[in-house]
Design a protein around this motif. Structure first.
Motif, short mmCIF file in Angstrom:
data_model
loop_
_atom_site.label_atom_id
_atom_site.label_comp_id
_atom_site.label_asym_id
_atom_site.label_seq_id
_atom_site.Cartn_x
_atom_site.Cartn_y
_atom_site.Cartn_z
N LYS A 9 0.81 -1.23 0.00
CA LYS A 9 0.00 0.00 0.00
C LYS A 9 0.85 1.28 0.00
O LYS A 9 0.34 2.35 -0.27
CB LYS A 9 -0.90 0.03 1.23
CG LYS A 9 -2.29 -0.52 0.97
CD LYS A 9 -3.22 -0.17 2.11
CE LYS A 9 -4.60 -0.71 1.87
NZ LYS A 9 -5.51 -0.43 2.98
N GLU A 24 -5.01 2.73 -6.99
CA GLU A 24 -6.15 1.92 -6.56
C GLU A 24 -6.18 0.58 -7.31
O GLU A 24 -6.36 -0.48 -6.70
CB GLU A 24 -7.45 2.70 -6.79
CG GLU A 24 -8.67 1.99 -6.24
CD GLU A 24 -9.94 2.78 -6.43
OE1 GLU A 24 -9.91 4.01 -6.20
OE2 GLU A 24 -10.95 2.19 -6.83
N GLU A 35 -5.97 -3.01 -5.70
CA GLU A 35 -7.21 -3.80 -5.76
C GLU A 35 -7.11 -4.97 -6.74
O GLU A 35 -7.52 -6.08 -6.43
CB GLU A 35 -8.36 -2.90 -6.24
CG GLU A 35 -8.78 -1.88 -5.23
CD GLU A 35 -9.73 -2.47 -4.21
OE1 GLU A 35 -10.76 -3.01 -4.61
OE2 GLU A 35 -9.42 -2.40 -3.02
N ASN A 36 -6.61 -4.68 -7.93
CA ASN A 36 -6.74 -5.65 -9.01
C ASN A 36 -5.50 -6.49 -9.25
O ASN A 36 -5.59 -7.62 -9.70
CB ASN A 36 -7.09 -4.95 -10.32
CG ASN A 36 -8.39 -4.18 -10.22
OD1 ASN A 36 -9.18 -4.43 -9.33
ND2 ASN A 36 -8.60 -3.25 -11.11
N ALA A 91 -5.01 -6.05 0.19
CA ALA A 91 -5.77 -6.29 1.42
C ALA A 91 -5.53 -7.72 1.89
O ALA A 91 -5.46 -7.99 3.09
CB ALA A 91 -7.25 -6.04 1.18
N THR A 123 -9.70 1.09 1.73
CA THR A 123 -9.71 1.83 0.46
C THR A 123 -10.69 1.16 -0.49
O THR A 123 -11.03 0.00 -0.35
CB THR A 123 -8.31 1.84 -0.19
OG1 THR A 123 -7.86 0.50 -0.30
CG2 THR A 123 -7.33 2.65 0.63
N ALA A 124 -11.13 1.95 -1.47
CA ALA A 124 -12.03 1.44 -2.52
C ALA A 124 -13.24 0.71 -1.94
O ALA A 124 -13.54 -0.42 -2.30
CB ALA A 124 -11.27 0.54 -3.49
N LYS A 162 -16.78 -1.09 4.64
CA LYS A 162 -16.34 -2.16 3.75
C LYS A 162 -16.19 -3.41 4.60
O LYS A 162 -15.28 -3.50 5.43
CB LYS A 162 -14.99 -1.76 3.13
CG LYS A 162 -14.50 -2.70 2.06
CD LYS A 162 -13.19 -2.20 1.45
CE LYS A 162 -12.83 -3.00 0.20
NZ LYS A 162 -11.65 -2.46 -0.48
N GLU A 175 -13.54 -7.61 1.00
CA GLU A 175 -13.09 -7.15 -0.31
C GLU A 175 -14.28 -6.96 -1.26
O GLU A 175 -14.31 -6.07 -2.07
CB GLU A 175 -12.11 -8.16 -0.91
CG GLU A 175 -10.68 -7.88 -0.56
CD GLU A 175 -10.30 -6.43 -0.81
OE1 GLU A 175 -10.16 -6.05 -1.97
OE2 GLU A 175 -10.19 -5.66 0.16
N LYS A 190 -19.10 -7.31 -5.16
CA LYS A 190 -18.21 -7.46 -6.32
C LYS A 190 -18.47 -8.80 -6.99
O LYS A 190 -18.51 -9.84 -6.31
CB LYS A 190 -16.76 -7.40 -5.85
CG LYS A 190 -16.11 -6.05 -6.01
CD LYS A 190 -14.66 -6.18 -5.59
CE LYS A 190 -13.83 -5.02 -6.06
NZ LYS A 190 -12.43 -5.20 -5.65
N LYS A 245 -13.08 -8.80 -10.03
CA LYS A 245 -12.22 -7.69 -9.61
C LYS A 245 -12.68 -6.37 -10.20
O LYS A 245 -12.49 -5.31 -9.62
CB LYS A 245 -10.79 -7.95 -10.06
CG LYS A 245 -10.02 -8.82 -9.10
CD LYS A 245 -8.59 -8.97 -9.58
CE LYS A 245 -7.92 -10.11 -8.84
NZ LYS A 245 -6.68 -10.50 -9.50
#
Lengths: 179, 307
Positions: A62, A73, A77-78, A83, B46-47, B176, B179, B214, B217
């Motif tokens: 991060k 992001e 995330e992807n 996380a 985040t997100a 959140k 994920e 979700k 992704k």
């Protein structure tokens, strides 16, 4: 008696020759005709053992920052799934320790071999760089090329031409004696 | 040396000679972990959502500092218009919006909707951020001002510009959970300077609930519902319901949605929705969000060679 002694030696060798940094810099660069992507992490922590040549890195995913927030992001995330897999680590050893004199100022070419763990995938790697001794400080610079595919980082076809197959990684750490 | 002592000695020697070097590197890593844990920065969620809107209304997300978000939103006509109206595609209302992140916590935005020729402006501030070992939720406050520039229906009576001004205040409480799953509640008040009917209240109260799951992704399914309190809504209005998908493709986020609301500002979708969702009064619509970095982060201000 011998037991106690060997224990002592063990402890002693442990506390000596340890150098540490908390703000080492690791950056990476992806170059494609479509787009260049760069990220910088200035919060890399690492410990270097001058006596054994052992070196460890812990890198918080991060803490990589991008020029564009959306890239950051998506990176988390992807691609890196930070996380779930928050850290990248390296555990290795300087293989040519005998040719580096940490008591004498100067630049020494160095080779490091060890296990690099990115995105939960551990790979044995070798990298060369430079060790610079200047007074109380020891600094290490190195550059290496990594392939996202080697670390199970999936890149969808839609963005495949925007992310390089080989990512240039640069490392620059200034160590100080660990207290 | 007695046999028992010899064994212990042997074990200790083996430990000291063999396992110590092998263990040392693990120990060095442990040492590093414990050293870095002490001064670790808080780990903020985040997100929570892919963009700053769940569908029609705000999400707890902010535009990043120094980033401009161009949002183009369309809502077509009701799909129960049938084949004659090409299921609503013959009509469209749109909102053009520009949002900007002043810093990590504070963003502002302006917009213009074709629906009632409405201008809107908002300010959104992040009061609390969900973090591991910290706050369990993210809290934002949003204040919006809307101005309907459509000409007055009856020009002969005393018309004041302020009669066409509306205000909305919202708290966004989001979390959140994992994920893939995020949920949010939005207590809302909307103020009318002039109400359409004599018995209508000047303040409309509503509680919104929204969330996303979700699917992959890059794709999520979102839903959003605003419940208007029984005695505090305009007569003849329905609660707003929207279901949609967020699809992320590199620099864009596409939001495809189905909603019974025609307008895209708080007062028009929360308190002035008239469509009955379950009777087929559903608008198909989409929003395209494209972000532009206006102010680069500090570390990137100089050229690459200087770093």
């Amino acid at each position: 008696m011998v037991v106690a002694l060997s224990g002592l030696i063990g402890i002693e060798s442990f506390s000596q020759g340890l150098y540490m940094t908390r703000n080492g810099k690791v950056s990476f660069f992806s170059r494609t005709p479509m787009e260049n992507i760069e990220a910088v992490n200035n919060e890399v922590s690492s410990i270097l053992n001058l006596e054994t040549g052992e070196v460890v890195f812990a890198i918080l995913v991060k803490s990589f920052h991008f020029e564009r927030a959306l890239m950051e992001e998506h990176f988390n995330e992807n691609y890196m799934e930070s996380a779930k897999l928050p850290k990248s680590t390296f555990q290795g050893k300087i293989t040519n320790l005998s040719s580096i004199d940490f008591r004498k100022e100067g630049n020494y070419p160095a080779t490091v071999e060890g296990d690099l763990t990115i995105h939960g995938v551990k790979k044995r790697i070798t990298s060369s760089g430079t060790v610079t001794v200047a007074g109380e400080k020891v600094s290490v610079t190195s550059a290496l090329n990594l392939k996202p595919g080697d670390y199970d980082i999936a890149i969808p076809a839609l963005v495949a031409d925007k992310i390089a197959e080989t990512i240039e990684v640069k490392i620059n750490c200034q160590y100080a004696p660990k207290k | 040396m007695r046999p028992r002592n010899r064994i212990i000695f042997g074990i200790c020697l083996a430990l000291a000679v063999f396992s110590f070097p092998a263990l040392a590197q693990e120990d060095l890593m442990d040492m590093l972990e414990s050293e870095t844990r002490k001064d670790a920065a808080p780990d903020f969620a985040t997100a929570t959502f892919k963009t700053t809107r769940i569908i029609n209304g705000h999400s707890v997300e902010n535009v990043a500092s120094g980033v401009l978000d161009l949002r183009i939103s369309h809502r077509f006509g009701f799909i129960n218009g049938g084949a004659y109206e090409l299921f609503g595609l013959d009509q469209a209302t749109m909102r053009l919006g520009l949002d900007y992140g002043l810093n990590k916590r504070w963003m502002i935005g302006v917009g213009r909707s074709t629906y009632q020729k409405q201008f809107d402006g908002f300010t959104k501030f992040k009061l609390l951020r969900q973090a591991k070992g910290g706050s369990p939720i993210t809290v934002n406050a949003v204040g919006t001002m809307m101005y309907k520039s459509l000409k007055f229906e009856d020009p002969t009576r005393d018309n004041y510009m302020t009669s066409n001004v509306f205000y909305s205040g919202q708290l966004l409480l989001g979390r959140k959970f994992s994920e893939g799953i995020s949920l949010q509640f939005m207590p809302t008040v909307i103020h009318y300077n002039l109400v359409p009917g004599a018995l209508d209240p000047n303040d409309v109260f509503a509680i919104g609930a929204g969330g996303r799951v979700k699917l992959s992704k890059r794709i999520s399914i979102n839903a959003e519902y605003y419940y208007q309190l029984p005695d505090y809504h305009l007569s003849g209005t329905e609660n707003s319901l929207a279901i949609g998908f967020d699809i992320e493709t590199g620099g864009h986020v596409f939001q495809l949605n189905f909603t019974n609301s025609t307008g895209m500002t708080e007062r028009s979708f929360i308190s002035e929705t008239t469509g009955k969702f379950f009777e087929g009064d559903i608008h198909f619509g989409f929003t395209i969000s494209r972000v532009f970095t206006i102010v680069k982060p500090k570390a990137f201000k100089e050229g690459r060679e200087n770093r």
